[in-house]
Write an enzyme that holds these catalytic residues in place. Structure first.
Site, PDB file in Angstrom:
ATOM      1  N   ARG A  58       0.858  -1.184   0.000  1.00 33.53           N
ATOM      2  CA  ARG A  58       0.000   0.000   0.000  1.00 33.53           C
ATOM      3  C   ARG A  58       0.891   1.231   0.000  1.00 33.53           C
ATOM      4  O   ARG A  58       1.831   1.317   0.782  1.00 33.53           O
ATOM      5  CB  ARG A  58      -0.924   0.000   1.212  1.00 33.53           C
ATOM      6  CG  ARG A  58      -2.237   0.726   0.955  1.00 33.53           C
ATOM      7  CD  ARG A  58      -3.203   0.552   2.118  1.00 33.53           C
ATOM      8  NE  ARG A  58      -3.902  -0.717   2.092  1.00 33.53           N
ATOM      9  CZ  ARG A  58      -4.853  -1.041   2.961  1.00 33.53           C
ATOM     10  NH1 ARG A  58      -5.194  -0.199   3.915  1.00 33.53           N
ATOM     11  NH2 ARG A  58      -5.461  -2.207   2.875  1.00 33.53           N
ATOM     12  N   SER A  66      -8.298   0.031   0.270  1.00 33.43           N
ATOM     13  CA  SER A  66      -9.303  -0.032   1.323  1.00 33.43           C
ATOM     14  C   SER A  66      -9.769   1.363   1.734  1.00 33.43           C
ATOM     15  O   SER A  66     -10.310   2.113   0.948  1.00 33.43           O
ATOM     16  CB  SER A  66      -8.767  -0.833   2.505  1.00 33.43           C
ATOM     17  OG  SER A  66      -9.781  -1.082   3.448  1.00 33.43           O
ATOM     18  N   ASP A  94     -16.695   0.270   4.396  1.00 27.76           N
ATOM     19  CA  ASP A  94     -15.617   1.104   3.868  1.00 27.76           C
ATOM     20  C   ASP A  94     -15.522   0.913   2.349  1.00 27.76           C
ATOM     21  O   ASP A  94     -16.258   0.102   1.775  1.00 27.76           O
ATOM     22  CB  ASP A  94     -14.299   0.813   4.596  1.00 27.76           C
ATOM     23  CG  ASP A  94     -13.704  -0.549   4.281  1.00 27.76           C
ATOM     24  OD1 ASP A  94     -14.452  -1.425   3.807  1.00 27.76           O
ATOM     25  OD2 ASP A  94     -12.500  -0.750   4.513  1.00 27.76           O
ATOM     26  N   ASP A 142     -14.787  -4.398   3.061  1.00 27.64           N
ATOM     27  CA  ASP A 142     -14.333  -5.494   3.915  1.00 27.64           C
ATOM     28  C   ASP A 142     -14.456  -5.143   5.399  1.00 27.64           C
ATOM     29  O   ASP A 142     -14.221  -6.004   6.257  1.00 27.64           O
ATOM     30  CB  ASP A 142     -12.901  -5.928   3.571  1.00 27.64           C
ATOM     31  CG  ASP A 142     -11.845  -4.886   3.874  1.00 27.64           C
ATOM     32  OD1 ASP A 142     -12.207  -3.708   4.110  1.00 27.64           O
ATOM     33  OD2 ASP A 142     -10.647  -5.229   3.869  1.00 27.64           O
ATOM     34  N   GLU A 162     -10.853  -8.169  14.161  1.00 30.04           N
ATOM     35  CA  GLU A 162      -9.820  -7.240  14.586  1.00 30.04           C
ATOM     36  C   GLU A 162     -10.515  -5.943  14.989  1.00 30.04           C
ATOM     37  O   GLU A 162     -11.564  -5.599  14.430  1.00 30.04           O
ATOM     38  CB  GLU A 162      -8.792  -6.993  13.485  1.00 30.04           C
ATOM     39  CG  GLU A 162      -9.346  -6.426  12.204  1.00 30.04           C
ATOM     40  CD  GLU A 162      -8.277  -6.285  11.114  1.00 30.04           C
ATOM     41  OE1 GLU A 162      -7.148  -6.747  11.308  1.00 30.04           O
ATOM     42  OE2 GLU A 162      -8.603  -5.713  10.060  1.00 30.04           O
ATOM     43  N   SER A 211     -10.218  -2.916  14.472  1.00 34.16           N
ATOM     44  CA  SER A 211     -10.427  -1.859  13.480  1.00 34.16           C
ATOM     45  C   SER A 211     -11.595  -2.212  12.559  1.00 34.16           C
ATOM     46  O   SER A 211     -11.463  -2.196  11.340  1.00 34.16           O
ATOM     47  CB  SER A 211      -9.151  -1.589  12.684  1.00 34.16           C
ATOM     48  OG  SER A 211      -8.650  -2.789  12.133  1.00 34.16           O
TER      49      SER A 211
END
Length: 618
Positions: free
Chosen positions: A69, A171, A328, A332, A430, A432
């Site tokens: 990324r 993402s 988002d 995902d 997770e 987040s």
């Protein structure tokens, strides 16, 4: 072989006095066929901006917690046509070595809706270049004909028996970024040692092969097929295994608002609701369709809460909808907000949603498996920086709970390992806002999570309960788990290194802090160095990850605090959680104690003002 004549010609024309940089410039101008990114390097040369050229050309991206990324633009350190070709060539070389049947199994390629006009790069083009490299080497490619949610790629890898998968996405990152996720044949994102070996193969195959730039192959090659209809149909059919109360869904009085955050989620969340016999959720019209500029939000990350959910909140109030679901941009991850009677809106944290979803998945699993002996093969998983609430569930209910390193790639890998011995993972997360209900996709999945939340809310509404009320019930039974998660931004890698070096030599060489917020630190775990004071041999149980920073402090009062660097953004993240035993219910005092520890963790250990760290916008 490199075209040495061309490279030498460019080398003579563009000498900066730095041999390494001069070679990189020459290679770039020889290999890059994208006129816009070539022009960016040429402009920097004309301006004499040697430092910027060095930053772009003298390093290479590495695999983080979510693959590659970076910012889109010219240079070997950024995302662009050439680096995507080089990366794909390295993956091809590695797969040929690792999997003898690679050429018969093929590879899945998907993409989101990101685009950057200045560099002439968009996710679809980068996906087509990825396909072109593979097709030029005779590898079958399952290239989606339109944008898809990220979880569709690992799902397709497993469904089609492919050797690997690639998803072009960044993402929830800023609009300037893009990325490249790689999935192994088990459907999980690649992890060590695959990532390091692929990077080595990339370094050994940097010159574009013949045919690598032939993007038209993605249309003309008979070895390219479109898996969209098959995968979408199969995914929605399998999604029905997570539907437990269809009749209630069909008559649900609740109304739901959905935002896809200018990304890919709208069509697929609508289909998921139909699969569960719900009326369709109300889309936020300004955010329903793809927009690579993410025009209506300051950042395309629903985890930021109310500050980015303004349009959703306004629409929900207009439509008398009690629940907001926000996926988002690559769908995902999932954020959820609930209207509280007379008290505004409650935006759930990832840890709070995990408590609800974990309870829900086990509640329904028990309904269908009344034999207590069956519980012994049930697992739930979470990353180590996430809430310990599932551990509390497991302690009471008798199933198994395990932690992994941060990043869903580790969860996916563990799901695959457990499946080999007949164990079943019914929930993983997770903090987040990444959730996996069931195990149909070995990655986080905002599409399935959104409709599972809708069904859970409908079931609870039928029992005269809200999501938040049920969350409080869970805490009463299993103990309050109060957490705080946030971050500071640091754009200087040397500052990050200095901060963590100081923590490891806090009161002299090789000594960690002994207190935090006035409370004694009883244990320290440093995954970067492999040290764990709670173990008899002082060694971490979790795998050592020298490429990133992560230190966890366990305090005498029961608070667990972690500092770690992000694998996808220039952030130092911090996590604190108070894990109270069942029956300890003075929430205000628990929250005040956690706040003291969190403030101390940030101010004393990170020293934001001294280190010029940028605090999170709230």
């Amino acid at each position: 072989m490199e075209n040495n004549a061309d490279i030498n010609a460019n080398l003579n024309c563009h000498a900066t006095g730095d041999p390494k940089l001069d070679k990189s410039i020459s290679q770039w101008l020889t290999w890059d066929k994208n006129e816009r990114t070539r022009a960016q390097i040429q402009t920097l040369l004309q301006d004499g901006d040697v430092e910027e050229l060095r930053r772009r050309l003298c390093s290479r991206m590495s695999f983080g917690t979510a693959g590659l990324r970076a910012t889109v633009g010219a240079g070997f350190a950024l995302i662009n046509d050439l680096t995507i070709i080089q990366t794909t060539q390295g993956i091809y070389k590695y797969l040929v070595q690792a999997l003898p049947d690679f050429h018969s199994r093929g590879i899945v390629v998907g993409y989101d809706t990101r685009a950057q006009e200045a560099s002439g790069c968009n996710s679809k083009r980068l996906a087509r270049l990825t396909a072109a490299v593979m097709l030029s080497k005779g590898v079958p490619v399952y290239l989606f004909s339109t944008y898809v949610p990220t979880p569709f790629v690992p799902y397709a890898v497993k469904r089609l028996g492919a050797a690997a998968g690639v998803m072009v996405t960044a993402s929830h990152n800023p609009k300037e970024d893009n990325g490249y996720k790689v999935y192994w044949h088990n459907g999980a994102q690649i992890s060590s040692p695959h990532d390091k070996e692929i990077l080595q193969c990339i370094e050994e195959n940097t010159e574009p092969w013949e045919g690598a730039w032939s993007v038209a192959l993605a249309d003309s090659s008979p070895m390219r097929s479109d898996p969209l209809q098959d995968i979408c149909r199969s995914y929605m059919q399998e999604l029905q295994t997570l539907c437990f109360h269809r009749e209630l869904n069909a008559s649900s009085p609740l109304r739901f608002v959905h935002s896809s955050f200018h990304g890919v989620g709208h069509v697929y969340v609508q289909q998921a609701f139909q699969t569960f016999s719900f009326s369709p959720p109300i889309p936020v019209p300004e955010q329903k369709d793809p927009d690579p500029n993410f025009s209506t939000v300051r950042c395309p990350n629903p985890e930021e809460g109310e500050s980015v959910l303004g349009l959703s909140l306004r629409l929900a109030e207009q439509e008398h909808a009690r629940i907001i679901l926000a996926t988002d941009p690559d769908a995902d991850r999932l954020a959820v907000a609930e209207q509280s009677d007379g008290c505004g809106w409650k935006v759930f944290t990832g840890n709070e949603l995990a408590a609800l979803l974990g309870w829900w998945m086990f509640f329904n699993w028990k309904e269908r498996h009344p034999d207590p002996a069956d519980t012994d093969r049930v697992f739930m998983l979470a990353t180590t920086v996430s809430s310990k609430i599932l551990k509390a569930f497991a302690r009471v209910e008798g199933f198994h709970f395990e932690e992994t390193l941060p990043g869903f790639k580790w969860i996916g890998k563990r799901i695959h390992e457990l499946a080999k011995t007949g164990e079943e993972v019914i929930f993983a997360f997770e903090e987040s806002i990444g959730f996996l209900c069931g195990s149909m996709v070995p990655d986080k999945d905002g599409v399935s999570a959104s409709v599972v939340v809708a069904e859970m809310a409908t079931y609870l509404h039928n029992k005269n309960l809200t999501l938040n009320q049920q969350l409080q019930n869970i805490y009463q039974i299993y103990g309050y788990h109060i957490s705080k998660t946030s971050y500071v931004i640091c754009n200087d890698p040397m500052t990050v290194k200095r901060i963590f070096d100081r923590l490891r030599n806090f009161e002299g060489d090789s000594t960690y802090p002994r207190t935090c917020g006035g409370y004694e630190i009883t244990h320290v775990r440093d995954v970067t160095t492999g040290y764990d004071s709670s173990q008899a041999n002082k060694r971490c149980v979790l795998p050592v990850t020298k490429s990133s920073q992560m230190v966890t402090f366990t305090l005498l009062n029961g608070v667990v605090s972690t500092l770690r660097t992000s694998g996808t953004e220039p952030k130092i993240k911090y996590y604190t959680e108070f894990c109270a035993l069942p029956g300890k219910g003075d929430i205000q005092s628990l929250e005040e104690e956690l706040k003291r520890v969190t403030n101390s963790l940030v101010e004393e250990f990170l020293e934001p003002d001294k280190n010029n760290l940028i605090r999170r916008f709230t």
